[in-house]
Design a protein around this motif. Structure first.
Motif, PDB file in Angstrom:
ATOM      1  N   ALA A  54       2.966  31.973 -14.174  1.00  0.00           N
ATOM      2  CA  ALA A  54       1.965  31.639 -13.150  1.00  0.00           C
ATOM      3  C   ALA A  54       2.536  31.884 -11.757  1.00  0.00           C
ATOM      4  N   ASP A  55       3.773  31.435 -11.526  1.00  0.00           N
ATOM      5  CA  ASP A  55       4.426  31.629 -10.222  1.00  0.00           C
ATOM      6  C   ASP A  55       4.551  33.100  -9.890  1.00  0.00           C
ATOM      7  N   LEU A  56       5.052  33.857 -10.886  1.00  0.00           N
ATOM      8  CA  LEU A  56       5.293  35.276 -10.649  1.00  0.00           C
ATOM      9  C   LEU A  56       3.990  36.022 -10.404  1.00  0.00           C
ATOM     10  N   SER A  57       2.932  35.632 -11.128  1.00  0.00           N
ATOM     11  CA  SER A  57       1.649  36.308 -10.941  1.00  0.00           C
ATOM     12  C   SER A  57       1.148  36.091  -9.520  1.00  0.00           C
ATOM     13  N   LEU A  58       1.339  34.852  -9.046  1.00  0.00           N
ATOM     14  CA  LEU A  58       0.923  34.547  -7.675  1.00  0.00           C
ATOM     15  C   LEU A  58       1.675  35.431  -6.687  1.00  0.00           C
ATOM     16  N   GLN A  59       3.003  35.493  -6.897  1.00  0.00           N
ATOM     17  CA  GLN A  59       3.842  36.327  -6.027  1.00  0.00           C
ATOM     18  C   GLN A  59       3.375  37.778  -6.067  1.00  0.00           C
ATOM     19  N   TYR A  60       3.086  38.223  -7.307  1.00  0.00           N
ATOM     20  CA  TYR A  60       2.701  39.623  -7.502  1.00  0.00           C
ATOM     21  C   TYR A  60       1.400  39.918  -6.751  1.00  0.00           C
ATOM     22  N   LYS A  93       6.488  42.851 -11.688  1.00  0.00           N
ATOM     23  CA  LYS A  93       5.740  43.174 -12.897  1.00  0.00           C
ATOM     24  C   LYS A  93       6.685  43.144 -14.119  1.00  0.00           C
ATOM     25  N   GLY A  94       7.865  43.708 -13.926  1.00  0.00           N
ATOM     26  CA  GLY A  94       8.857  43.727 -15.013  1.00  0.00           C
ATOM     27  C   GLY A  94       9.250  42.317 -15.436  1.00  0.00           C
ATOM     28  N   ARG A  95       9.454  41.454 -14.444  1.00  0.00           N
ATOM     29  CA  ARG A  95       9.849  40.084 -14.778  1.00  0.00           C
ATOM     30  C   ARG A  95       8.737  39.349 -15.516  1.00  0.00           C
ATOM     31  N   ILE A  96       7.502  39.608 -15.071  1.00  0.00           N
ATOM     32  CA  ILE A  96       6.373  38.951 -15.756  1.00  0.00           C
ATOM     33  C   ILE A  96       6.350  39.381 -17.226  1.00  0.00           C
ATOM     34  N   ASN A  97       6.515  40.685 -17.445  1.00  0.00           N
ATOM     35  CA  ASN A  97       6.444  41.177 -18.824  1.00  0.00           C
ATOM     36  C   ASN A  97       7.566  40.620 -19.693  1.00  0.00           C
ATOM     37  N   SER A  98       8.771  40.569 -19.137  1.00  0.00           N
ATOM     38  CA  SER A  98       9.874  40.076 -19.978  1.00  0.00           C
ATOM     39  C   SER A  98       9.692  38.585 -20.267  1.00  0.00           C
ATOM     40  N   THR A  99       9.185  37.832 -19.280  1.00  0.00           N
ATOM     41  CA  THR A  99       8.937  36.405 -19.532  1.00  0.00           C
ATOM     42  C   THR A  99       7.875  36.240 -20.616  1.00  0.00           C
ATOM     43  N   LYS A 100       6.881  37.128 -20.562  1.00  0.00           N
ATOM     44  CA  LYS A 100       5.814  37.032 -21.573  1.00  0.00           C
ATOM     45  C   LYS A 100       6.362  37.256 -22.974  1.00  0.00           C
ATOM     46  N   SER A 101       7.247  38.239 -23.106  1.00  0.00           N
ATOM     47  CA  SER A 101       7.724  38.492 -24.479  1.00  0.00           C
ATOM     48  C   SER A 101       8.652  37.370 -24.936  1.00  0.00           C
ATOM     49  N   THR A 102       9.423  36.783 -23.998  1.00  0.00           N
ATOM     50  CA  THR A 102      10.236  35.611 -24.371  1.00  0.00           C
ATOM     51  C   THR A 102       9.328  34.490 -24.845  1.00  0.00           C
ATOM     52  N   LYS A 103       8.219  34.334 -24.132  1.00  0.00           N
ATOM     53  CA  LYS A 103       7.298  33.254 -24.476  1.00  0.00           C
ATOM     54  C   LYS A 103       6.744  33.446 -25.883  1.00  0.00           C
TER      55      LYS A 103
END
Lengths: 285, 135
Positions: free
Chosen positions: A256-262, A8-18
């Motif tokens: 997308a990858d991380l969400s699938l994993q999550y 979840k943390g990685r998804i959020n940080s990727t989102k803010s980078t995006k």
């Protein structure tokens, strides 16, 4: 099992980078539009000056003006046009590589050439490698006006006239389209390849052809440099726009990858819980 | 009276484009007046004002800092590193530049700086003169 909170943390940080790369992409694309307009506004001036220089140079052959004469080359100057900041993909590195290769091929010692740097990245690169950087401009605005670059252009021409160097090459990225630009090398001085212009109006020179060349040639060389810087700026914005677009696309893929994993991990956790409950209930019967 | 197209172009774009009856410019060898149908001519310009007389009798003025004028029978082009028509001159900036240049001239430095300061003094004076209309 993969830690849910970590993903979840990685998804959020990727989102803010995006969000950041997306914003930078939009900023660059609007700057690119302005830069393209600037380059377009400049075309009439360049064409006119080229036409007149051509006509005069054709009319006064062998004028002996120092800017038109090739002389034995003892020192070569490279004017390298790059950017102040990075995050522009291969914009700077492709130019720097080209210059570095040329220098290695052509020169044996650092006494044989000097560098004129436009852009912080360019200056730092050559200073760090021990090249002789004799002039630099940093902090050019995104939409440079002629007044902003007058200093470096005048210096570049002046140092050729006073014999600091005997030829001047210009390296910059030529803007081909919003998604393509190419490293371009242009020999600025001496002005040996002036195309005689097609208009056959034979001019009266007031007071004389030589006196006009005296004024015109430096102005012409300076405008060549200004043109290259405008071109380079347009390429810079387009390179940055493309780089940021790629970054945004990559961030999307990653999310997308991380969400699938999550989701998989969450589902696995739920399944396991159910199995445990069912197992517990079965043990009680 | 016959008119001729005049175009003042700088690297930052075109600043003037109109039909006039007569152009009066200051070249390095003196003032010239050019009417429509002049033979092709090129002359370097000094820092100075360019007067543009229109068919309706009015005169417009532009400040030009160097460059050159290219005359052809049907078209006159002025190419300068910088140029402004009177109305678009940034008078505050010109006055600032004037003060700066005067300060530098008083501090007698070496030749190159002296020449540079002198040139920028001329440019600033020219802009102020054109703006205030005393040419």
């Amino acid at each position: 099992m993969v830690n849910l909170r970590e993903i979840k943390g990685r998804i959020n940080s990727t989102k803010s980078t995006k969000q950041i790369t997306k914003a930078m992409q939009m900023v660059s694309s609007s700057k690119l539009r302005r830069a393209e307009q600037n380059a377009k506004a400049y075309v009439p001036y360049m064409e006119k000056i080229q036409e007149v220089v051509g006509a005069i140079a054709a009319g006064t052959k062998d004028s002996g003006h120092p800017m038109l004469m090739s002389r034995p080359v003892k020192k070569t100057a490279y004017l390298v046009i790059g950017s102040d900041s990075g995050l522009a993909g291969a914009y700077n590195s492709s130019i720097l590589r080209e210059v570095q290769n040329t220098i290695i091929k052509r020169h044996k010692s650092t006494d044989e050439y000097v560098i004129l740097a436009v852009g912080r990245v360019v200056r730092d690169y050559f200073v760090k490698r021990g090249h002789n950087v004799i002039a630099d401009v940093i902090g050019l605005p995104d939409q440079p006006s002629f007044a902003d670059i007058k200093e470096i252009a005048r210096n570049a021409v002046g140092m050729f006239i006073d014999g600091t160097y005997d030829e001047l090459y210009m390296y910059y990225n030529h803007f081909v389209s919003a998604i393509q630009n190419e490293v371009t090398v242009k020999k600025v001085l001496p002005l040996t390849d002036i195309a005689p212009s097609s208009n056959d109006a034979s001019y009266e020179f007031e007071p004389s052809g030589e006196a006009i060349l005296e004024v015109l040639l430096p102005q012409y060389a300076e405008s060549l440099i200004y043109g290259a810087i405008l071109d380079g700026k347009a390429s810079e914005h387009s390179a940055r726009m493309t780089a940021m677009k790629n970054a945004t696309d990559n961030a999307n893929d990653l999310i997308a990858d991380l969400s699938l994993q999550y989701n998989r991990a969450r589902q696995a956790a739920i399944t396991q819980e159910i199995t445990e409950i069912v197992g517990g209930a079965a043990a009680l019967e | 009276m016959k008119t001729v197209k005049v175009n003042i172009v700088t690297p930052d774009g075109s600043v003037y484009d109109s039909e006039v009856t007569m152009v009066i410019a200051k070249t390095t060898s003196g003032e010239i007046g050019v009417l429509a149908g002049h033979i092709p001519m090129v002359a370097p310009l000094a820092i100075g004002a360019v007067k543009l007389k229109k068919a309706d009798g009015t005169t417009e003025v532009a400040a030009v800092s160097g460059g050159f004028i290219e005359v052809r029978p049907e078209k006159i082009s002025i190419l300068a590193p910088s140029a402004e028509v009177a109305a678009s001159i940034d008078i505050a900036r010109a006055k600032e530049a004037l003060a700066r240049a005067e300060g530098r001239l008083q501090k007698k430095q070496d030749d190159i700086d002296f020449k540079r300061a002198e040139l920028s003094l001329n440019r600033a004076m020219n802009r102020i003169n054109v703006h205030e209309g005393n040419i």
